[in-house]
Scaffold this active site. Structure first.
Site, short mmCIF file in Angstrom:
data_model
loop_
_atom_site.label_atom_id
_atom_site.label_comp_id
_atom_site.label_asym_id
_atom_site.label_seq_id
_atom_site.Cartn_x
_atom_site.Cartn_y
_atom_site.Cartn_z
N PRO A 1 45.49 82.48 51.22
CG PRO A 1 44.15 84.08 50.01
CD PRO A 1 45.56 83.05 49.93
CG ASP B 1 43.49 80.13 47.50
OD1 ASP B 1 43.23 81.36 47.81
OD2 ASP B 1 44.41 79.58 46.62
CG HIS B 2 38.63 84.58 50.71
ND1 HIS B 2 37.75 85.07 49.71
CD2 HIS B 2 38.10 85.12 52.06
CE1 HIS B 2 36.83 85.47 50.49
NE2 HIS B 2 37.05 85.72 51.68
NE ARG B 3 45.93 82.52 46.57
CZ ARG B 3 47.11 81.80 46.45
NH1 ARG B 3 47.98 82.58 45.96
NH2 ARG B 3 46.81 80.62 46.60
CB VAL B 4 40.05 80.05 43.87
CG1 VAL B 4 39.47 79.23 42.68
CG2 VAL B 4 41.72 80.19 43.53
#
Length: 457
Positions: free
Chosen positions: A254, A429-432
């Site tokens: 993402p 990376d929006h997950r991180v």
């Protein structure tokens, strides 16, 4: 007992390679550590060393052969007292029964293979394969474990897929290009019985939930341009890898994007002064060297951004290992400058020049272009003002660097003047990394570049 020499996995992501050159021939004696072959991966040519001593009894894969699967049998080594007359001369690299190991699935490989396995034992630990399927006429279907797994995930019958591998073996590409046959739809009557209807057209079948989008097949695209003149360009290993990894990145990571303008006048003046002092030593620093150092320091200043996505967890790195994209003919490399935060500008400059030169010659070892938590892609020297770069998994971010251009700006006193301005975009990376954290990281990069003397203090 004869020792099977298998196609090695020279990197964690390698699935196949080209047996570029044999340095031995049948009948030659080899010792442990001798370089017996050169293997071309998708990005480099690597030397393959023997781990046992003996005599080359038979070579099954000629040099120059492309698409040799990892763990395929490529040769047999004879121990003392053994003769080539004892070997099965009909064996082949694809012979499931004679080979001591089936092709390993990429997802199960945790480290490169360092040698080859003895008969009866695999070079890498593997899960037992499922019973081999067969066609309606009883003919056995040869398929790699990875192809079988993908077929099961997609609901495909291997009996309906024509294999393109040796002996008609069904390989990964065959399954990925295949589509499931339309199933007959049925509708319930009011009395509870069912009536048969015609099969649904393929374009009306609902895709599996969460299934990745599939592009048009090669045949479909070719038909669209059947009346136009074109040249078909065969994909090499590097192009296939780039296509697969970037598709994976855009489908699974993402992305979001943060942009800043950076004023370079102070850096350019400081760089000019340094280069005058370093001229006698033959050192010439580039703007890119300063960008690498600024990003490495920023990763230390905002340590939560010095991280990678690891499936079900985040790994936070201690050192700043910065990858830098290098364009080569037909593709690109991202060599990694390890511990960049602790190195001087001149050291980083020398390392970058060496890595870039060997990248263009495809002479980098896998450990030199794998790893890192962050990457830099600089197209400024090509006149590109700004762009958005695609994250290279498992990295958490990548900085796209544009050209430094003279532009009108308003100074702190409100006066209009000119400055050299460079536009950068941080893909995240929006997950991180969340938005505020990414903004803090980009602000640290900007601060380092606009105050280069403080960056080196």
């Amino acid at each position: 007992m004869p020792i099977n020499i298998l196609m090695p996995a020279l990197s964690p992501t390698m699935e196949e390679g080209t047996l570029a050159k044999w340095n031995v021939k049948e009948g030659d004696e080899v010792s442990s550590g001798d370089v017996i072959a050169e293997i071309e991966t998708d990005k480099a040519t690597m030397e393959f060393e023997a781990v046992d001593e003996g005599t080359i009894g038979k070579i099954f894969v000629p040099e120059g052969t492309e698409g040799v699967k990892v763990n395929d049998l490529i040769a047999v080594l004879l121990e003392e007292g053994e003769s080539a007359d004892d070997l099965d001369t009909d064996a082949s690299p694809d012979a499931d029964a004679s080979s001591n190991a089936a092709p390993a699935e990429p997802s199960e490989q945790t480290e490169p293979a360092k040698g080859y396995g003895r008969e009866g034992g695999a070079a890498q630990e593997e899960k037992p394969a499922a019973p081999a399927p067969s066609r309606k006429d009883g003919e056995r279907i040869f398929a790699s474990p990875l192809a079988r797994r993908i077929a099961a995930d997609k609901g495909l019958d291997l009996a309906d897929i024509e294999g393109s591998g040796p002996r008609g073996r069904v390989v990964k590409a065959d399954v990925e290009n295949a589509t499931a046959k339309p199933k007959t739809a049925s509708a319930g009557k009011s009395d509870g019985t069912e009536k048969d209807t015609k099969a649904l057209p393929a374009d009306q079948m609902a895709p599996k939930a969460g299934a990745p989008a599939q592009g048009m097949s090669a045949d479909v695209v070719a038909k669209m341009y059947a009346d136009r003149e074109y040249e078909e360009v065969k994909l090499d290993g590097m192009r296939k890898t780039i296509a697969a990894r970037l598709t994976e990145a855009k489908q699974t990571v993402p992305h979001f994007y943060l942009r800043r303008d950076i004023h370079l006048d102070a850096l350019l003046k400081f760089r000019s002064q340094l280069n005058k002092g370093l001229e006698a030593k033959g050192v010439k620093l580039s703007v890119n060297d300063f960008i690498i150092k600024a990003c490495a320091n920023a990763l230390q200043e905002v340590p939560d951004c010095n991280a990678v996505w690891a499936g079900d967890r985040v790994l936070k790195l201690k050192p700043s290992d910065v990858a830098v994209a290098v364009a080569i003919e037909g593709g690109l490399f991202t060599p990694v400058l390890r511990d960049a935060d602790s190195k001087t500008l001149s050291t980083l400059s020398a390392e970058m020049k060496d890595l870039a030169t060997r990248a263009r010659d495809r002479k980098l070892a896998p450990y030199e272009y794998q790893g890192g938590s962050f990457a830099i892609s600089n197209l400024g020297m090509m006149g590109i003002e700004n762009f958005d770069a695609v994250i290279n998994p498992p990295h958490a971010s990548i900085l796209a660097v544009g050209a430094g251009l003279k532009k009108p700006v308003v100074d702190d006193e409100g006066n209009v003047t000119t400055a050299t301005v460079m536009s950068v975009t941080l893909s995240v990376d929006h997950r991180v990394i969340d938005g505020a954290l990414g903004a803090e990281f980009l602000a640290a990069i900007k601060s380092n570049l606009e105050d280069p003397i403080a960056m080196l203090a």
